[in-house]
Enzyme design. Structure first.
Site, mmCIF file in Angstrom:
data_model
loop_
_atom_site.group_PDB
_atom_site.id
_atom_site.type_symbol
_atom_site.label_atom_id
_atom_site.label_comp_id
_atom_site.label_asym_id
_atom_site.label_seq_id
_atom_site.Cartn_x
_atom_site.Cartn_y
_atom_site.Cartn_z
ATOM 1 N N LYS A 1 7.025 48.659 -31.103
ATOM 2 C CA LYS A 1 7.420 49.250 -32.387
ATOM 3 C C LYS A 1 8.663 48.563 -32.952
ATOM 4 C CE LYS A 1 11.052 51.701 -30.766
ATOM 5 N NZ LYS A 1 12.372 52.022 -31.326
ATOM 6 N N ASN B 1 25.036 53.116 -26.728
ATOM 7 C CA ASN B 1 24.796 54.195 -27.673
ATOM 8 C C ASN B 1 23.785 55.213 -27.136
ATOM 9 O OD1 ASN B 1 23.074 54.541 -30.726
ATOM 10 N ND2 ASN B 1 25.167 55.219 -30.480
ATOM 11 N N ASN C 1 16.918 47.633 -35.786
ATOM 12 C CA ASN C 1 16.078 46.459 -36.017
ATOM 13 C C ASN C 1 15.742 46.328 -37.506
ATOM 14 O OD1 ASN C 1 15.253 45.316 -33.205
ATOM 15 N ND2 ASN C 1 15.127 47.539 -32.993
#
Length: 349
Positions: free
Chosen positions: A204, A13, A270
């Site tokens: 992150k 992607n 996520n």
């Protein structure tokens, strides 16, 4: 100087979105060779090879459907063949595949080539933390820069405005990659705090898993804001402990830092998978297969690697949010215990 030849290692992607930018920019600059090689992990889609689809239809129908990839981007199934003669190498694959790909590329890299990694993750080495850029440097013997930022691939491909950060220890290299990648809607800032930029991009994703847990538990925006703040504090503390050089707090104010953290906690894969996990019934591995169409999830695996590093250094208690994400994903800890972690976080003492 002859025009610089470009190779992109990875066509998922994000890799396909970057191929769209790089393909257009190389067409319009005398600095770069217009032909861009794109290494594609070969798959068969509806009876056709993915490389054939990209080269004939100029679209990655599996990972970035609906977007035309410029005609000058050439898909190649062999990683060594794609990288041959390249001056600039852009690495954008799931971080768990980096060692294997580097082994395939070793011995086929042009002398003097420079790289940039867009890969968000860390590895556990014998001495503790191992950055993905360090793995590439060691295995391929090349200079490696880092690009991280608040960059959701589909929005970048849609040419919606965003910013990104390049970490470069060499000002000339940073300028070259900025020239290669910047567009009116993809604005690039170059900083020299390379390791911090990369650590931000990896950590992150762990925080985003925690944000997804909050969404799955229907906690509300106040709780998610606390996750973002406490996660940012753990990111800063982790960078100060494990970066080889000095850490600039200003780096956390760049796109690679707080901006990427906010974006991922509200919009990334996520967060999405972690929300489904918190609602119950399926493992992280099952949800990854069902929800991501072949893409790989980085947050839980990065949490596992960070947990091992912290355990080795006897520092788990100092990073309860990171540790809690790992234990919920892999050790059977109840998702609702994530809120207890927030309530008792040492930042409140």
């Amino acid at each position: 100087m002859p025009p610089l030849k470009v190779c992109i290692i990875g066509s998922g992607n994000w890799g396909s979105a970057i191929a769209k930018i790089v393909g257009k920019n190389t067409q319009n600059s005398s600095m770069f060779d217009p032909t861009v090689k794109l290494w594609v992990f070969e798959e068969v889609i509806n009876g056709r090879k993915l490389t054939e689809i990209i080269n004939k239809d100029h679209e990655n129908v599996k990972y970035l459907p609906g977007h035309k990839i410029p005609n000058n981007v050439v898909a190649v199934a062999d990683p060594a063949e794609s990288a041959k003669e390249a001056d600039l190498l852009i690495f954008v694959i799931p971080h768990q595949f980096v060692p294997k790909i580097c082994e395939q590329l070793a011995g086929h890299i042009k002398p003097g080539a420079i790289g940039i990694t867009l890969i968000k993750g860390v590895d556990e080495g014998p001495q503790g933390l191992k950055l993905i850029s360090d793995i590439i440097r060691e295995k391929l013997k090349i200079e490696v820069n880092v690009l991280m930022g608040a960059n959701i691939a589909n929005e970048v491909a849609d040419e919606k405005f965003c910013e990104t950060t390049i970490g470069s220890k060499n000002a000339k290299s940073g300028k070259i990659f900025k020239e290669l990648m910047q567009t009116p809607n993809f604005r690039v800032t170059v900083v020299d705090d390379c390791d911090t930029v990369e650590i931000c991009g990896a950590l992150k994703n762990i925080v985003a898993v925690g944000a997804g847990f909050c969404d799955g538990l229907s906690c509300g925006d106040n709780t998610k804001a606390a996750v973002i703040r406490l996660g940012l504090m753990e990111m800063i503390d982790f960078a100060k402990l494990f970066c080889k050089g000095p850490v600039s707090i200003n780096t956390f104010l760049e796109s690679c830092g707080v901006a990427d953290l906010i974006t991922t906690c509200y919009g990334g894969r996520n967060r999405k998978v972690a929300e489904a996990f918190a609602r119950g019934g399926k493992s992280i591995e099952q949800l990854e297969k069902e929800m991501l169409n072949g893409q790989k999830l980085q947050g839980p695996q990065t949490a596992a690697e960070v947990y091992k590093i912290l355990k080795q250094k006897n520092m788990i208690d100092k990073f309860p949010l990171f540790a809690s994400v790992y234990m919920i994903c892999y050790e059977g800890k109840a998702v609702k215990e994530f809120i207890t972690c927030l309530q008792n976080h040492p930042q409140h003492n």
